[in-house]
Motif scaffolding. Sequence first.
Motif, short mmCIF file in Angstrom:
data_model
loop_
_atom_site.label_atom_id
_atom_site.label_comp_id
_atom_site.label_asym_id
_atom_site.label_seq_id
_atom_site.Cartn_x
_atom_site.Cartn_y
_atom_site.Cartn_z
N ASP A 38 0.82 -1.21 0.00
CA ASP A 38 0.00 0.00 0.00
C ASP A 38 0.86 1.26 0.00
N GLU A 39 2.05 1.16 0.56
CA GLU A 39 2.93 2.34 0.63
C GLU A 39 3.56 2.66 -0.71
N SER A 40 3.42 1.78 -1.67
CA SER A 40 4.07 1.98 -2.97
C SER A 40 3.27 2.90 -3.89
N TRP A 41 2.03 3.19 -3.54
CA TRP A 41 1.22 4.07 -4.36
C TRP A 41 0.50 5.09 -3.47
N ASN A 42 0.13 6.21 -4.05
CA ASN A 42 -0.51 7.30 -3.31
C ASN A 42 -1.73 7.78 -4.09
N GLY A 43 -2.90 7.42 -3.60
CA GLY A 43 -4.13 7.86 -4.26
C GLY A 43 -4.60 6.88 -5.33
N ASP A 44 -5.84 7.07 -5.74
CA ASP A 44 -6.46 6.14 -6.68
C ASP A 44 -5.75 6.08 -8.03
N ASP A 45 -5.29 7.23 -8.52
CA ASP A 45 -4.66 7.23 -9.84
C ASP A 45 -3.43 6.33 -9.87
N GLU A 46 -2.59 6.44 -8.84
CA GLU A 46 -1.39 5.60 -8.79
C GLU A 46 -1.76 4.13 -8.55
N MET A 47 -2.80 3.90 -7.75
CA MET A 47 -3.24 2.52 -7.49
C MET A 47 -3.71 1.87 -8.78
N PHE A 48 -4.56 2.57 -9.53
CA PHE A 48 -5.08 2.00 -10.77
C PHE A 48 -3.99 1.88 -11.83
N ALA A 49 -3.03 2.77 -11.82
CA ALA A 49 -1.90 2.65 -12.75
C ALA A 49 -1.10 1.38 -12.46
N ALA A 50 -0.93 1.08 -11.16
CA ALA A 50 -0.17 -0.11 -10.77
C ALA A 50 -0.91 -1.39 -11.18
#
Length: 295
Positions: A38-50
């Motif tokens: 969870d610490e590897s992304w910040n916010g929905d945009d980064e989560m969905f990009a991952a």
Amino acid sequence: MNHQEMTDRIANGQGFIAALDQSGGSTPKALRGYGITDESWNGDDEMFAAIHEMRSRIIESPCFGNGKVIGAILFEKTMDGVSGGKPVPTRLAERGVVPFIKVDKGLEEEANGVQLMKPNPGLEDLCNRARALGVFGTKMRSVIKAVNPVGIRQIVDQQFAEGARILSTGLVPMLEPEYDITATDRAEGEVILRDEILSHLDALPDGQKVMLKLSIPVEANLYAPLIAHPKVLRVVALSGGYSTDEACEKLAQNAGMIASFSRGLLQDLRHGQSDAEFDGTLGSAIDQIHAASVA
């Protein structure tokens, strides 16, 4: 593939359908399983990009286009994304994989032993947009938690009512009244579910067909009448929390039912694997699930 070619591929293809449709609520868990914290992304945009990077890596893997995967269910943001330099539905069709789109908006609170789907006023708009992108069909999930004839009837009523809306847009609905595999009364409830579905299938207008996505039944071949029904294009199985080995073992006992696994397909993939390791791991899962689907 045109629409008729996609229909033939789903109806007669010797393979299975990959479920790549984790939505916002389930994406963090999927990423953690993939080795992205969870610490590897910040916010929905980064989560969905991952998660899109993971899905694109799967789609572009050589083994994904080897003919054993005949369809793939996408999350809306994945449908709108790019893989291999092309829109995802286009890229899938190029690889012989029929694209589907998850269309439900999540679940209501449990009542009468079931969780119905939340209202979906924008369903037709999403379906029309998906069809323009080359998507063949849809998937929508609701859940049965316990034997309750009223609740089971409600869940089947809702699935077929929403299915009628989808059919009106030219897409093929995959109805998914999942039965929780941890329910102690599942064997009894699945008989009620089967009979309710049969009743609704018999009432479908001529010329209309649906697909069904169901938990692997406690009693092997319980759903044989659904598989044989002339208004059913295909019956597929969800893994429902089973491991790949468990799901494949149980699926192989049900003639004519093919897989539509998520966890069972993705459980051993990791972000840090080399391309060779990733492709080998994915290929092994595809081979195992394919074998169970055509057993």
